[in-house]
Design an enzyme around this catalytic site. Structure first.
Site, PDB file in Angstrom:
ATOM      1  N   VAL A 183      90.158  54.808 -30.949  1.00  0.00           N
ATOM      2  CA  VAL A 183      90.807  56.108 -30.728  1.00  0.00           C
ATOM      3  C   VAL A 183      89.744  57.199 -30.723  1.00  0.00           C
ATOM      4  O   VAL A 183      89.749  58.109 -29.889  1.00  0.00           O
ATOM      5  CB  VAL A 183      91.873  56.394 -31.817  1.00  0.00           C
ATOM      6  CG1 VAL A 183      92.534  57.737 -31.558  1.00  0.00           C
ATOM      7  CG2 VAL A 183      92.904  55.284 -31.855  1.00  0.00           C
ATOM      8  N   PRO A 196      82.111  55.249 -41.515  1.00  0.00           N
ATOM      9  CA  PRO A 196      81.187  54.254 -42.065  1.00  0.00           C
ATOM     10  C   PRO A 196      80.683  53.313 -40.982  1.00  0.00           C
ATOM     11  O   PRO A 196      79.555  52.851 -41.011  1.00  0.00           O
ATOM     12  CB  PRO A 196      82.031  53.481 -43.088  1.00  0.00           C
ATOM     13  CG  PRO A 196      83.268  54.273 -43.288  1.00  0.00           C
ATOM     14  CD  PRO A 196      83.450  55.162 -42.104  1.00  0.00           C
ATOM     15  N   PRO A 215      82.981  51.409   2.497  1.00  0.00           N
ATOM     16  CA  PRO A 215      82.844  50.484   3.625  1.00  0.00           C
ATOM     17  C   PRO A 215      84.044  50.430   4.567  1.00  0.00           C
ATOM     18  O   PRO A 215      84.043  49.621   5.491  1.00  0.00           O
ATOM     19  CB  PRO A 215      82.672  49.143   2.921  1.00  0.00           C
ATOM     20  CG  PRO A 215      83.424  49.286   1.656  1.00  0.00           C
ATOM     21  CD  PRO A 215      83.245  50.720   1.231  1.00  0.00           C
ATOM     22  N   ASP A 253      82.499  59.642  11.315  1.00  0.00           N
ATOM     23  CA  ASP A 253      81.717  58.637  12.031  1.00  0.00           C
ATOM     24  C   ASP A 253      82.604  57.448  12.342  1.00  0.00           C
ATOM     25  O   ASP A 253      83.633  57.254  11.705  1.00  0.00           O
ATOM     26  CB  ASP A 253      80.583  58.134  11.139  1.00  0.00           C
ATOM     27  CG  ASP A 253      79.341  58.973  11.328  1.00  0.00           C
ATOM     28  OD1 ASP A 253      79.179  59.524  12.422  1.00  0.00           O
ATOM     29  OD2 ASP A 253      78.551  59.059  10.381  1.00  0.00           O
ATOM     30  N   LYS A 260      81.564  61.799  19.418  1.00  0.00           N
ATOM     31  CA  LYS A 260      81.937  62.504  20.655  1.00  0.00           C
ATOM     32  C   LYS A 260      81.191  63.819  20.812  1.00  0.00           C
ATOM     33  O   LYS A 260      81.350  64.517  21.805  1.00  0.00           O
ATOM     34  CB  LYS A 260      83.444  62.767  20.656  1.00  0.00           C
ATOM     35  CG  LYS A 260      84.275  61.487  20.635  1.00  0.00           C
ATOM     36  CD  LYS A 260      85.479  61.582  21.556  1.00  0.00           C
ATOM     37  CE  LYS A 260      86.170  60.246  21.715  1.00  0.00           C
ATOM     38  NZ  LYS A 260      87.151  59.984  20.677  1.00  0.00           N
ATOM     39  N   GLY A 303      80.312  56.511   6.674  1.00  0.00           N
ATOM     40  CA  GLY A 303      80.571  55.173   6.168  1.00  0.00           C
ATOM     41  C   GLY A 303      79.597  54.841   5.050  1.00  0.00           C
ATOM     42  O   GLY A 303      78.451  55.304   5.065  1.00  0.00           O
ATOM     43  N   GLY A 304      80.050  54.093   4.075  1.00  0.00           N
ATOM     44  CA  GLY A 304      79.156  53.637   3.003  1.00  0.00           C
ATOM     45  C   GLY A 304      78.609  54.781   2.193  1.00  0.00           C
ATOM     46  O   GLY A 304      79.351  55.671   1.773  1.00  0.00           O
ATOM     47  N   ASP A 305      77.314  54.786   1.980  1.00  0.00           N
ATOM     48  CA  ASP A 305      76.635  55.842   1.239  1.00  0.00           C
ATOM     49  C   ASP A 305      75.823  56.684   2.223  1.00  0.00           C
ATOM     50  O   ASP A 305      75.165  56.124   3.105  1.00  0.00           O
ATOM     51  CB  ASP A 305      75.699  55.225   0.188  1.00  0.00           C
ATOM     52  CG  ASP A 305      75.010  56.291  -0.634  1.00  0.00           C
ATOM     53  OD1 ASP A 305      75.521  56.599  -1.725  1.00  0.00           O
ATOM     54  OD2 ASP A 305      73.980  56.836  -0.180  1.00  0.00           O
ATOM     55  N   THR A 323      78.094  51.647  -0.870  1.00  0.00           N
ATOM     56  CA  THR A 323      77.394  51.219   0.345  1.00  0.00           C
ATOM     57  C   THR A 323      77.853  49.845   0.816  1.00  0.00           C
ATOM     58  O   THR A 323      78.148  48.960   0.001  1.00  0.00           O
ATOM     59  CB  THR A 323      75.870  51.225   0.137  1.00  0.00           C
ATOM     60  OG1 THR A 323      75.245  50.786   1.354  1.00  0.00           O
ATOM     61  CG2 THR A 323      75.430  50.308  -0.994  1.00  0.00           C
ATOM     62  N   GLY A 378      83.795  44.117   7.340  1.00  0.00           N
ATOM     63  CA  GLY A 378      84.154  43.943   5.939  1.00  0.00           C
ATOM     64  C   GLY A 378      85.246  44.907   5.490  1.00  0.00           C
ATOM     65  O   GLY A 378      85.315  46.042   5.957  1.00  0.00           O
TER      66      GLY A 378
HETATM   67  N1  SAH Z   1      75.503  54.298   5.310  1.00  0.00           N
HETATM   68  C1  SAH Z   1      76.107  53.016   5.561  1.00  0.00           C
HETATM   69  C2  SAH Z   1      75.294  52.176   6.490  1.00  0.00           C
HETATM   70  C3  SAH Z   1      75.145  52.766   7.874  1.00  0.00           C
HETATM   71  S1  SAH Z   1      74.295  51.710   8.984  1.00  0.00           S
HETATM   72  C4  SAH Z   1      76.336  52.295   4.230  1.00  0.00           C
HETATM   73  O1  SAH Z   1      75.795  52.680   3.192  1.00  0.00           O
HETATM   74  O2  SAH Z   1      77.107  51.332   4.233  1.00  0.00           O
HETATM   75  C5  SAH Z   1      75.612  50.842   9.743  1.00  0.00           C
HETATM   76  C6  SAH Z   1      75.598  49.399   9.347  1.00  0.00           C
HETATM   77  O3  SAH Z   1      76.234  49.214   8.102  1.00  0.00           O
HETATM   78  C7  SAH Z   1      76.353  48.493  10.273  1.00  0.00           C
HETATM   79  O4  SAH Z   1      75.595  48.146  11.420  1.00  0.00           O
HETATM   80  C8  SAH Z   1      76.588  47.292   9.401  1.00  0.00           C
HETATM   81  O5  SAH Z   1      75.429  46.543   9.260  1.00  0.00           O
HETATM   82  C9  SAH Z   1      76.869  47.964   8.076  1.00  0.00           C
HETATM   83  N2  SAH Z   1      78.311  48.160   7.825  1.00  0.00           N
HETATM   84  C10 SAH Z   1      78.900  49.328   7.526  1.00  0.00           C
HETATM   85  N3  SAH Z   1      80.216  49.154   7.306  1.00  0.00           N
HETATM   86  C11 SAH Z   1      80.458  47.838   7.473  1.00  0.00           C
HETATM   87  C12 SAH Z   1      81.624  47.038   7.367  1.00  0.00           C
HETATM   88  N4  SAH Z   1      82.806  47.547   7.046  1.00  0.00           N
HETATM   89  N5  SAH Z   1      81.504  45.721   7.584  1.00  0.00           N
HETATM   90  C13 SAH Z   1      80.317  45.170   7.887  1.00  0.00           C
HETATM   91  N6  SAH Z   1      79.194  45.886   8.007  1.00  0.00           N
HETATM   92  C14 SAH Z   1      79.251  47.201   7.789  1.00  0.00           C
END
Ligand code: SAH
Length: 420
Positions: free
Chosen positions: A32, A52, A187, A210, A232, A263-265, A293, A376
């Site tokens: 707690v 303690p 992702p 993106d 675009k 996407g990702g980081d 990422t 993925g």
């Molecule tokens: N900044 C992103 C990467 C950008 S480069 C990160 O940190 O994830 C783009 C690449 O990331 C793709 O060509 C592929 O290799 C990978 N990628 C990103 N998303 C993905 C996904 N959902 N499934 C598989 N590969 C992925």
């Protein structure tokens, strides 16, 4: 904003405390206390824990100097200088004694074990977009938490214009100073953005996306939010990236809240630093919200850990977009072959065969386990596994296309169709 739902004690007086720099004494060192200390630290209070025995996380905070601790039984002198006392030991008689001392000293004391005997209660708290929701419910913490969640859902669903009228949203008004937030969206699965990233998205006027950003999140945005697909943005006189940078700056300068959703980081092959530099150079306030990422999470989508005790003591993330024999590639493939780390290759579908050849030529065993995970975290996710020498042909046969992550190393043995 505060919502109070009071049960048998309609006379309670709700209050929000600003504890920054003020001493709060926590008596007790168990689970707690851990939760209470976490809340007090969020409020920037000076925290003293008296017990303690301290649970490991409290001992760690004390060792790092982030809280003070007296590792012994409670004494009344522990309350000296306190603004607030929390009695959270597992022994009712200790809590009772602490509460009695606090009463005598005219200090507010929360008793964790007996709400009925407590001078003050800690509500269930939620925060979003500058609003704080605090709920007490009949001294029933579960009900309070459920009501808090319901209130939070209402706060989060509130149309942005209404909350702006309240002056509660903390968003810049049109014509005011705009900002840019470069947000890592994870992702692709909308559930894998961070809480901070989602908050930025919810307060955006403009979202620049993106292809690989979690586009599912855009569906939930209010209709007046402008969504711009960066793919675009025309290349125009300069590079496309320069025009994206310009777009971010122009919208922010017009007083808008701009989220650059990636996407990702943003800092892993994401050009996030370039965009942040452009904003800074233009004097536009800008922050970066890290993301999950694909380099780590896409292997995980197929059950592959990038490290594993006894199998791999590290991982190396490289881009395969230039190919192993391309003069533009500065990657030392021979060094990678000898590194004994898991190799994670992004943007490597096109050059998979050449990369595998280079690694094998440099001495990596041709039978090293390898996997490719395409799309993925989406419904179309596909996983191909093969020995390193056979990976590229297997990918071709499966008609794998971008986006995909390649994993080369012992942990690729764990590949399965999906871990979901
Ligand atoms: N900044 C992103 C990467 C950008 S480069 C990160 O940190 O994830 C783009 C690449 O990331 C793709 O060509 C592929 O290799 C990978 N990628 C990103 N998303 C993905 C996904 N959902 N499934 C598989 N590969 C992925």
């Amino acid at each position: 904003m505060a919502a109070g739902i009071l049960g048998d004690t309609d006379t309670v007086y709700p209050l929000s405390l600003r504890l920054a720099g003020r001493l709060a004494v926590v008596v007790g060192g168990g689970p707690v206390a851990v939760r209470r200390v976490a809340g007090l630290r969020t409020a920037d209070a000076d925290v003293l824990v008296v017990a303690p025995e301290l649970s490991p996380s409290l001992a760690d905070l004390a060792a790092r100097g982030l809280i003070s601790a007296r590792q012994r039984s409670y004494q009344i002198t522990d309350l000296e200088g306190a603004w607030l006392v929390l009695a959270c030991t597992s022994r009712a008689e200790v809590n009772e004694a602490v509460a009695a001392d606090a009463d005598m000293m005219r200090l507010w004391c929360v008793r964790a074990d007996d709400g009925g005997a407590s001078a003050a209660w800690v509500p269930a708290v939620g925060r979003a977009g500058g609003a704080t929701v605090a709920v007490n419910a009949d001294r029933n913490p579960r009900r309070a938490a459920a009501l808090r969640d319901a209130c939070m859902a209402a706060v989060e669903a509130m149309p942005r214009d209404e909350s702006a009228q309240d002056g509660a949203a903390g968003r810049p008004q049109a014509g005011g100073p705009g900002w840019v937030s470069i947000v890592g969206g994870g992702p692709g699965d909308p559930g894998l953005i961070t809480v901070a990233g989602l908050e930025r998205l919810r307060s955006a006027d403009v979202v620049v996306t993106d292809r690989l950003a979690p586009l599912g999140l855009l569906a939930g945005l209010p209709p007046d939010v402008e969504v711009i697909d960066a793919a675009k943005v025309p290349a125009g006189p300069g590079m496309r990236q320069e025009n994206i940078n310009r777009l971010l700056v122009e919208h922010a300068r017009a007083g808008r809240s701009v989220v650059r959703l990636k996407g990702g980081d943003p800092f892993v092959f994401g050009r996030g630093r370039e965009e942040a530099d452009a904003c800074q150079a233009a004097g536009v306030p800008c922050d970066v919200v890290p993301g999950v990422t694909s380099a780590v999470s896409v292997p995980a989508a197929a059950g592959i850990p990038v490290t594993h005790r006894g199998l791999s003591q590290g991982f190396t993330v490289v881009t395969g977009h230039a190919g192993s024999d391309d003069a533009r590639s500065t990657v030392d493939w021979a060094a990678l072959a000898a590194s004994r780390t898991t190799l994670v290759l992004l943007m490597a579908v096109e050059h998979a065969a050449g990369i595998a050849e280079a690694l094998i030529a440099a001495g990596m065993p041709a039978e090293t386990p390898a996997a490719c995970v395409a799309d993925g975290w989406s419904g179309q996710q596909r996983v191909v596994t093969a020995a390193l020498a056979d990976l590229a042909p297997a990918m071709k046969e499966a008609d794998i296309s971008n986006p995909a992550v390649l994993i080369i190393g012992e942990t690729a043995r764990y590949a399965e169709r999906s871990n979901r």
